[in-house]
Scaffold this active site. Structure first.
Site: not given
Length: 328
Positions: A15, A165, A275, A289, A291, A300
């Site tokens: 990542e 990611s 999300d 999840e 982040n 983004s």
């Protein structure tokens, strides 16, 4: 006198390529009238100060100071722009905690928890937040595909349990495809999450704290051109992102309430992206999840949401830094 901020990027995982993209955006928009910004690249070769993308000095790991032009630079705070380990899994946060150096992300415990997708959904479920049924696999433990298929209904998502990611992620619609998808995920991580797919529309939302108050950015609906929101969709434009999402007030209120609840339950700090899949039949959002160091590259979602709110990234990043420095 301007405060000295270390913008940490790089990392030890795949990542890192996203980290460098995020760092460019963050550096561009951090207010240079308020802060002297130093880009610090942490990678397997060492910890380096970057000046115009070239290594111009090394960090003393004893106190995270920088010797530059005969002067010792000591930082007032850290802006973490690193995805993956060690910047998103709590390791770097623990180091900064020991030094008493404030930073913009979640603390070490929350970062470690949320980096593990299975543990995150377990905590969320205990707090009454809707999550998809899932099976957690370990590389050192035998697993049986037939048993997994008995526990979960197809289709399922198979993904590395750590990281954010979508590298190594697969959607599986046929039982005979499951074993290969699990091995693909194990190539990226020693833990794998097999998660039952929830039918519905996908949304993602940035949540942050400023002046001690939890705030939600405008919600984005993600419509992937691929079968799901994978790495290509996230970072190479293979998705349609609608910000703000075209949804009714009830859906908006439900997603915002769930997002704020998750942020509080997990004791988050800084900006996180959460999300969701919205199940229209059940009339509620399911959390997928969290982040804790969401992407800040030009592709983004968080920058999109900030602008949709009517703010500049400069204003937004200044708020994040101010919130972090207030902890000193």
């Amino acid at each position: 006198m301007k405060q000295k901020i270390a913008l940490v990027t790089g990392g030890y995982s795949g990542e890192s390529v996203i980290s460098y993209k995020s760092a460019k955006t963050i550096y561009t928009h951090l207010d240079k009238n308020l802060y002297d910004v130093y880009v610090i690249d942490i990678n397997p070769e060492g910890w380096f100060y970057l000046e115009d993308d070239h290594r111009a000095g090394t960090i003393d790991k004893n106190d995270f100071s920088l010797r530059l032009h005969g002067e010792t630079i000591r930082f007032d705070g850290v802006f973490i722009g690193m995805h993956g380990t060690p910047g998103e899994d709590g390791r770097l946060q623990g180091y900064f905690d020991m030094l008493g150096l404030p930073y913009t992300s979640c603390n070490a415990a929350t970062s470690a928890l949320t980096f593990n997708k299975r543990y995150t959904v377990a905590v969320a479920a205990m707090a009454g937040i809707a999550v998809a049924p899932s099976v957690h696999l370990f590389a050192h433990t035998a697993y049986d595909v037939a048993t997994i298929l008995q526990q979960l209904q197809l289709p399922v998502f198979v993904k590395p349990n750590n990281g954010g990611s979508s590298i190594g992620m697969s959607k599986v619609s046929k039982g005979e495809e499951l074993a290969a998808a699990i091995e693909k995920a194990f190539a990226e991580d020693n833990q794998v999450l097999v998660e039952q797919m929830i039918q519905g529309r996908e949304f993602t939302v940035g949540v942050f704290k400023t002046e001690g108050q939890i705030q939600v950015l405008p919600i984005t609906e993600v419509i992937a051109q691929n079968e799901f929101f994978d790495y290509e969709a996230k970072y190479h434009g293979a998705s349609t992102e609608i910000t703000p999402a075209l949804i009714g007030e009830e859906w908006k209120a439900n997603i915002e309430a769930a997002a704020k609840n998750i942020y509080a339950v997990c004791n988050c700090s800084g900006v996180v992206r959460i999300d969701f899949i919205y199940d229209e039949v059940a009339a509620k959002p399911y959390m997928l999840e969290i982040n804790t160091v969401p992407g800040q590259s030009e592709a983004s979602i968080i920058p999109q949401q900030v602008r949709a709110k009517g703010w500049t990234l400069q204003d937004f990043y200044s708020r994040l830094v101010a919130e972090a420095l207030a902890k000193r």
